[in-house]
Scaffold this motif. Structure first.
Motif, PDB file in Angstrom:
ATOM      1  N   LEU A 151       1.402 -97.173 -34.906  1.00 18.29           N
ATOM      2  CA  LEU A 151       0.467 -96.079 -34.656  1.00 18.29           C
ATOM      3  C   LEU A 151      -0.296 -95.674 -35.916  1.00 18.29           C
ATOM      4  CD1 LEU A 151       2.403 -93.652 -32.250  1.00 18.29           C
ATOM      5  CD2 LEU A 151       0.817 -95.496 -31.690  1.00 18.29           C
ATOM      6  N   ASN A 152       0.248 -95.925 -37.092  1.00 18.04           N
ATOM      7  CA  ASN A 152      -0.424 -95.539 -38.346  1.00 18.04           C
ATOM      8  C   ASN A 152      -1.803 -96.162 -38.439  1.00 18.04           C
ATOM      9  OD1 ASN A 152       2.589 -95.413 -38.735  1.00 18.04           O
ATOM     10  ND2 ASN A 152       1.940 -94.493 -40.662  1.00 18.04           N
ATOM     11  N   ASP A 153      -2.778 -95.351 -38.829  1.00 17.85           N
ATOM     12  CA  ASP A 153      -4.144 -95.849 -38.954  1.00 17.85           C
ATOM     13  C   ASP A 153      -4.522 -96.184 -40.392  1.00 17.85           C
ATOM     14  OD1 ASP A 153      -4.430 -93.345 -40.097  1.00 17.85           O
ATOM     15  OD2 ASP A 153      -5.486 -92.488 -38.387  1.00 17.85           O
ATOM     16  N   GLY A 154      -3.647 -95.893 -41.357  1.00 17.40           N
ATOM     17  CA  GLY A 154      -3.907 -96.259 -42.740  1.00 17.40           C
ATOM     18  C   GLY A 154      -4.980 -95.431 -43.420  1.00 17.40           C
ATOM     19  N   LYS A 155      -5.323 -94.270 -42.870  1.00 18.90           N
ATOM     20  CA  LYS A 155      -6.384 -93.442 -43.438  1.00 18.90           C
ATOM     21  C   LYS A 155      -5.853 -92.378 -44.398  1.00 18.90           C
ATOM     22  CE  LYS A 155      -9.455 -93.994 -39.442  1.00 18.90           C
ATOM     23  NZ  LYS A 155     -10.168 -93.292 -38.347  1.00 18.90           N
TER      24      LYS A 155
END
Length: 351
Positions: A151-155
């Protein structure tokens, strides 16, 4: 809809107390904690066997089964199995590999949709890191083998001090389609990690909320004082936060009797069960050395255990690396809910 709050409190007493307050403000149903300051032996808690991570549930959640191992704790809700995980950055890669191996076996044994949340101290561009390491590669292999989606978007980093993305949330594809939102919160956490908050349109409880009601004539003030004294409270908080925490604490104390009286039909928790395998005891399936893939290694594990049972005649328990769910590790339905719930929570405050 079910809401989840995820945080590494870095063993801070104040951060853990604030996490409860944030859970209430955000109306989260489940709190996933890595590196807790303390895991109380109270109803609503499930801790890992090494006490490095835990789950905490709001009172009205219907928890069907629980289980734990070194570095992870899990609970079966209505249609979801939720995991809280933590593995230290100081452990060796071999220890990290064994941790994933055991976690893999537990997740593979789930019969419902799965959420795996925790601080894995692994790096990969897949979740925003500027570099990759062997842990990150192993974790990606782990997720791929179980068809888990990140789920992590890396933003936004979850560990701002090092601009790192350490706290991850992995879910099965069935939940992915029902995720309402996922994000890193800017709220103060009193930890060096940030909160992760997400929700899903899948319910976590099929039990209707009951109206609170207590009889003051049955109150044992000495036991109530003892309960409050043992609870974790921050050294310093704002007046508003303090009143909220105290109100929640009193409500939890008074509700102890209600949980015990509910009995089997609406039992919130059962006693945590876990695999009793000693640390470092690995079967030949793991000691082959080469990374042969999680599914293949677990199949080897199953064959070895069946051969051991056949040769020894022991049908109860064969020591293993913990990769496949043992009867104890997998958790069991409570056969005597009133007795076990009472044992988990402690003395009845209203007797």
């Amino acid at each position: 809809m079910a809401a989840f709050l995820q945080i590494n409190t870095n063993r801070s007493r104040e951060a853990q107390a604030l996490a409860f307050h944030t859970m209430k403000v955000k109306e989260a149903d489940v709190l996933c904690i890595s590196e807790p300051n303390h895991i109380p032996d109270h109803l609503g808690w499930v801790g890992s066997t090494d006490r490095k991570c835990a789950l905490f549930f709001q009172q009205n959640q219907y928890v069907l089964r629980t289980g734990s191992g070194a570095g992870y704790a899990w609970a079966d809700l209505k249609d979801i199995r939720i995991y809280s995980c933590y593995i230290s950055p100081n452990c060796t890669f071999n220890e990290f590999d064994v941790f994933l191996y055991r976690l893999f076996g537990s997740v593979r044994g789930a019969t419902s949709e799965v959420i795996v949340a925790g601080d894995f101290n692994a790096h990969s561009p897949a979740w925003g890191s500027h570099k990759t390491d062997p842990r990150g590669d192993a974790l990606l292999e782990f997720a791929e083998s179980l068809n888990l989606v990140l789920l992590n978007d890396g933003k936004v980093p979850t560990f701002p001090r090092a601009n790192s993305f350490l706290d991850l949330t992995l879910v099965t594809k069935g939940i992915m389609r029902k995720i309402g939102s996922w994000g890193v919160l800017e709220d103060e956490s009193l930890s060096d990690h940030q909160y992760v908050f997400f929700n899903t349109r899948m319910p976590v409880s099929s039990v209707q909320t009951e109206k609170n009601g207590w009889s003051w004539r049955k109150l044992d003030t000495d036991r109530l004082d003892k309960f409050i004294a043992e609870a974790i409270t921050p050294l310093s908080m704002t007046a508003e936060a303090s009143s909220t925490v105290l109100s929640e604490l009193l409500r939890n104390a008074c509700n102890a009797k209600r949980f015990i009286q509910m009995g089997e039909e609406a039992m919130p928790l059962v006693v945590t069960n876990h695999c009793g395998t000693p640390e470092g005891m690995l079967t030949p399936a793991y000691e082959q050395g080469a990374r042969t893939g999680w599914s293949t290694r677990c199949d080897f594990e199953a064959n070895n255990r069946e051969e051991a049972k056949a040769s020894t005649g022991n049908t109860q328990h064969v020591p293993c690396a913990g990769a496949l769910p043992e009867p104890m590790e997998g958790g069991q339905a409570c056969s005597s809910p009133k007795r076990e719930i009472g044992d988990t929570f402690g003395p009845d405050l209203w007797d």
